[in-house]
Design a protein around this motif. Structure first.
Motif, PDB file in Angstrom:
ATOM      1  N   MET A  53       0.838  -1.205   0.000  1.00 47.37           N
ATOM      2  CA  MET A  53       0.000   0.000   0.000  1.00 47.37           C
ATOM      3  C   MET A  53       0.875   1.257   0.000  1.00 47.37           C
ATOM      4  O   MET A  53       0.649   2.172  -0.796  1.00 47.37           O
ATOM      5  CB  MET A  53      -0.936   0.019   1.199  1.00 47.37           C
ATOM      6  N   TYR A  54       1.882   1.284   0.869  1.00 48.81           N
ATOM      7  CA  TYR A  54       2.720   2.485   0.953  1.00 48.81           C
ATOM      8  C   TYR A  54       3.442   2.736  -0.378  1.00 48.81           C
ATOM      9  O   TYR A  54       3.539   3.877  -0.834  1.00 48.81           O
ATOM     10  CB  TYR A  54       3.735   2.355   2.099  1.00 48.81           C
ATOM     11  N   GLU A  55       3.954   1.671  -0.987  1.00 42.31           N
ATOM     12  CA  GLU A  55       4.668   1.866  -2.265  1.00 42.31           C
ATOM     13  C   GLU A  55       3.710   2.389  -3.335  1.00 42.31           C
ATOM     14  O   GLU A  55       4.051   3.291  -4.100  1.00 42.31           O
ATOM     15  CB  GLU A  55       5.344   0.559  -2.705  1.00 42.31           C
ATOM     16  N   LYS A  56       2.481   1.832  -3.354  1.00 40.29           N
ATOM     17  CA  LYS A  56       1.496   2.322  -4.335  1.00 40.29           C
ATOM     18  C   LYS A  56       1.147   3.781  -4.076  1.00 40.29           C
ATOM     19  O   LYS A  56       0.754   4.502  -4.993  1.00 40.29           O
ATOM     20  CB  LYS A  56       0.226   1.475  -4.273  1.00 40.29           C
ATOM     21  N   GLU A  57       1.291   4.208  -2.833  1.00 38.08           N
ATOM     22  CA  GLU A  57       0.979   5.590  -2.462  1.00 38.08           C
ATOM     23  C   GLU A  57       2.186   6.512  -2.569  1.00 38.08           C
ATOM     24  O   GLU A  57       2.119   7.667  -2.155  1.00 38.08           O
ATOM     25  CB  GLU A  57       0.414   5.626  -1.040  1.00 38.08           C
ATOM     26  N   GLY A  58       3.308   6.000  -3.089  1.00 35.26           N
ATOM     27  CA  GLY A  58       4.452   6.872  -3.360  1.00 35.26           C
ATOM     28  C   GLY A  58       5.494   6.931  -2.256  1.00 35.26           C
ATOM     29  O   GLY A  58       6.368   7.795  -2.272  1.00 35.26           O
ATOM     30  N   TYR A  59       5.406   6.026  -1.277  1.00 38.82           N
ATOM     31  CA  TYR A  59       6.427   5.990  -0.224  1.00 38.82           C
ATOM     32  C   TYR A  59       7.620   5.172  -0.702  1.00 38.82           C
ATOM     33  O   TYR A  59       7.453   4.154  -1.374  1.00 38.82           O
ATOM     34  CB  TYR A  59       5.856   5.365   1.057  1.00 38.82           C
ATOM     35  N   GLN A  60       8.825   5.634  -0.339  1.00 41.96           N
ATOM     36  CA  GLN A  60      10.055   4.921  -0.690  1.00 41.96           C
ATOM     37  C   GLN A  60      10.833   4.604   0.576  1.00 41.96           C
ATOM     38  O   GLN A  60      10.802   5.395   1.528  1.00 41.96           O
ATOM     39  CB  GLN A  60      10.922   5.790  -1.590  1.00 41.96           C
ATOM     40  N   THR A  61      11.535   3.490   0.543  1.00 38.64           N
ATOM     41  CA  THR A  61      12.327   3.109   1.719  1.00 38.64           C
ATOM     42  C   THR A  61      13.564   3.993   1.801  1.00 38.64           C
ATOM     43  O   THR A  61      14.316   4.106   0.828  1.00 38.64           O
ATOM     44  CB  THR A  61      12.749   1.629   1.597  1.00 38.64           C
ATOM     45  N   ILE A  62      13.760   4.629   2.958  1.00 38.72           N
ATOM     46  CA  ILE A  62      14.934   5.510   3.107  1.00 38.72           C
ATOM     47  C   ILE A  62      15.919   4.976   4.137  1.00 38.72           C
ATOM     48  O   ILE A  62      17.045   5.460   4.239  1.00 38.72           O
ATOM     49  CB  ILE A  62      14.541   6.961   3.461  1.00 38.72           C
ATOM     50  N   ASP A  63      15.499   3.983   4.929  1.00 39.89           N
ATOM     51  CA  ASP A  63      16.412   3.457   5.946  1.00 39.89           C
ATOM     52  C   ASP A  63      15.847   2.139   6.475  1.00 39.89           C
ATOM     53  O   ASP A  63      14.656   1.853   6.293  1.00 39.89           O
ATOM     54  CB  ASP A  63      16.526   4.462   7.108  1.00 39.89           C
ATOM     55  N   ILE A  64      16.724   1.365   7.086  1.00 40.42           N
ATOM     56  CA  ILE A  64      16.298   0.161   7.816  1.00 40.42           C
ATOM     57  C   ILE A  64      16.802   0.325   9.244  1.00 40.42           C
ATOM     58  O   ILE A  64      17.988   0.622   9.444  1.00 40.42           O
ATOM     59  CB  ILE A  64      16.918  -1.131   7.221  1.00 40.42           C
ATOM     60  N   TRP A  65      15.921   0.177  10.212  1.00 42.59           N
ATOM     61  CA  TRP A  65      16.316   0.238  11.615  1.00 42.59           C
ATOM     62  C   TRP A  65      16.298  -1.185  12.165  1.00 42.59           C
ATOM     63  O   TRP A  65      15.213  -1.789  12.299  1.00 42.59           O
ATOM     64  CB  TRP A  65      15.368   1.131  12.414  1.00 42.59           C
ATOM     65  N   GLN A  66      17.501  -1.712  12.445  1.00 41.50           N
ATOM     66  CA  GLN A  66      17.605  -3.084  12.964  1.00 41.50           C
ATOM     67  C   GLN A  66      17.006  -3.167  14.362  1.00 41.50           C
ATOM     68  O   GLN A  66      17.066  -2.188  15.118  1.00 41.50           O
ATOM     69  CB  GLN A  66      19.077  -3.517  12.995  1.00 41.50           C
ATOM     70  N   ASN A  67      16.459  -4.317  14.696  1.00 38.84           N
ATOM     71  CA  ASN A  67      15.959  -4.565  16.064  1.00 38.84           C
ATOM     72  C   ASN A  67      14.965  -3.527  16.553  1.00 38.84           C
ATOM     73  O   ASN A  67      14.956  -3.172  17.720  1.00 38.84           O
ATOM     74  CB  ASN A  67      17.130  -4.587  17.063  1.00 38.84           C
ATOM     75  N   TYR A  68      14.152  -3.005  15.672  1.00 37.52           N
ATOM     76  CA  TYR A  68      13.261  -1.902  16.048  1.00 37.52           C
ATOM     77  C   TYR A  68      12.057  -2.395  16.860  1.00 37.52           C
ATOM     78  O   TYR A  68      11.646  -1.759  17.826  1.00 37.52           O
ATOM     79  CB  TYR A  68      12.793  -1.173  14.787  1.00 37.52           C
ATOM     80  N   TYR A  69      11.507  -3.534  16.456  1.00 34.52           N
ATOM     81  CA  TYR A  69      10.289  -4.020  17.134  1.00 34.52           C
ATOM     82  C   TYR A  69      10.673  -4.911  18.316  1.00 34.52           C
ATOM     83  O   TYR A  69      11.803  -5.398  18.404  1.00 34.52           O
ATOM     84  CB  TYR A  69       9.380  -4.741  16.129  1.00 34.52           C
ATOM     85  N   ASN A  70       9.686  -5.097  19.220  1.00 33.30           N
ATOM     86  CA  ASN A  70      10.004  -5.769  20.489  1.00 33.30           C
ATOM     87  C   ASN A  70      10.487  -7.211  20.301  1.00 33.30           C
ATOM     88  O   ASN A  70      11.177  -7.744  21.160  1.00 33.30           O
ATOM     89  CB  ASN A  70       8.823  -5.688  21.470  1.00 33.30           C
ATOM     90  N   ASP A  71      10.155  -7.835  19.174  1.00 36.85           N
ATOM     91  CA  ASP A  71      10.643  -9.193  18.931  1.00 36.85           C
ATOM     92  C   ASP A  71      11.923  -9.191  18.094  1.00 36.85           C
ATOM     93  O   ASP A  71      12.364 -10.248  17.634  1.00 36.85           O
ATOM     94  CB  ASP A  71       9.564 -10.026  18.224  1.00 36.85           C
ATOM     95  N   GLY A  72      12.520  -8.023  17.887  1.00 42.20           N
ATOM     96  CA  GLY A  72      13.792  -7.948  17.177  1.00 42.20           C
ATOM     97  C   GLY A  72      13.685  -7.708  15.687  1.00 42.20           C
ATOM     98  O   GLY A  72      14.700  -7.517  15.008  1.00 42.20           O
ATOM     99  N   GLU A  73      12.441  -7.720  15.161  1.00 45.71           N
ATOM    100  CA  GLU A  73      12.307  -7.518  13.703  1.00 45.71           C
ATOM    101  C   GLU A  73      12.732  -6.093  13.318  1.00 45.71           C
ATOM    102  O   GLU A  73      12.431  -5.134  14.028  1.00 45.71           O
ATOM    103  CB  GLU A  73      10.850  -7.758  13.271  1.00 45.71           C
ATOM    104  N   PRO A  74      13.427  -5.973  12.180  1.00 40.93           N
ATOM    105  CA  PRO A  74      13.800  -4.627  11.735  1.00 40.93           C
ATOM    106  C   PRO A  74      12.592  -3.859  11.195  1.00 40.93           C
ATOM    107  O   PRO A  74      11.593  -4.453  10.781  1.00 40.93           O
ATOM    108  CB  PRO A  74      14.800  -4.874  10.603  1.00 40.93           C
TER     109      PRO A  74
END
Ligand SMILES: CC(C)(COP(=O)(O)OP(=O)(O)OC[C@H]1O[C@@H](n2cnc3c(N)ncnc32)[C@H](O)[C@@H]1OP(=O)(O)O)[C@@H](O)C(=O)NCCC(=O)NCCS
Length: 143
Positions: free
Chosen positions: A114-135
């Motif tokens: 959805m975000y890509e279809k709406e024109g969002y682009q990935t600008i960064d990856i934050w490692q270990n961001y979520y409480n289970d360690g997912e980036p």
């Protein structure tokens, strides 16, 4: 379907929507109260027959030049009907900043699509961001 501002009166409906939408990341009650009451937070709900079927909150940071989509969810029974997109548009407009950013689990392919279809682009990856360690993917749209 209508998109209107959400208020503290929507707390119970929002709790239910959060639980149904975020298996791992449902916000605790205090955060939901905060998102419905803090000044400067942008909050819209989508309703049908006066029932909340979607919600979005945004955090404008005009001094940074961008704002954040803090959360977005659509009732599972009402997905893939354009409601998420309509909520995003309402929030982007109301944020009043030139760029909008958000974070999303790298495994959340539906939301990423959805975000890509709406024109969002990935600008960064934050490692270990979520409480289970997912980036997190940090995505940005230039309005
Ligand atoms: C992500 C979410 C808000 C999308 O809401 P929605 O109302 O279903 O999205 P829309 O119907 O507006 O979709 C907009 C576009 O994205 C696409 N899209 C949305 N969800 C998709 C999915 N799961 N798979 C593939 N494409 C998807 C739609 O097909 C549509 O594109 P199209 O018009 O070209 O067909 C909803 O799936 C949700 O609440 N998920 C759980 C909570 C969540 O993950 N929130 C995001 C956290 S970062």
């Amino acid at each position: 379907m209508e998109i209107t501002k959400a208020t503290i009166l929507d707390l119970n409906a929002l709790r239910k929507l959060e639980k149904e939408s975020f298996a791992k990341d449902a916000w605790p009650l205090l955060d939901l109260i905060a998102v419905l009451t803090f000044p400067n937070v942008i909050r819209f709900k989508a309703t049908e027959d006066n029932q909340m079927i979607g919600f979005i909150a945004g955090d404008p940071r005009p001094n940074d030049g961008w704002g954040w989509v803090a959360t977005i969810a659509v009732d599972p029974r009402f997905r893939l009907r354009g409601i998420g997109r309509a909520l995003l548009h309402a929030c982007e407009k109301e944020l009043g900043v030139p760029r909008v950013r958000l974070t999303v689990r790298t495994s959340n392919q539906g939301a990423i699509t959805m975000y890509e279809k709406e024109g969002y682009q990935t600008i960064d990856i934050w490692q270990n961001y979520y409480n289970d360690g997912e980036p997190a993917m940090v995505m940005e749209k230039v309005l």
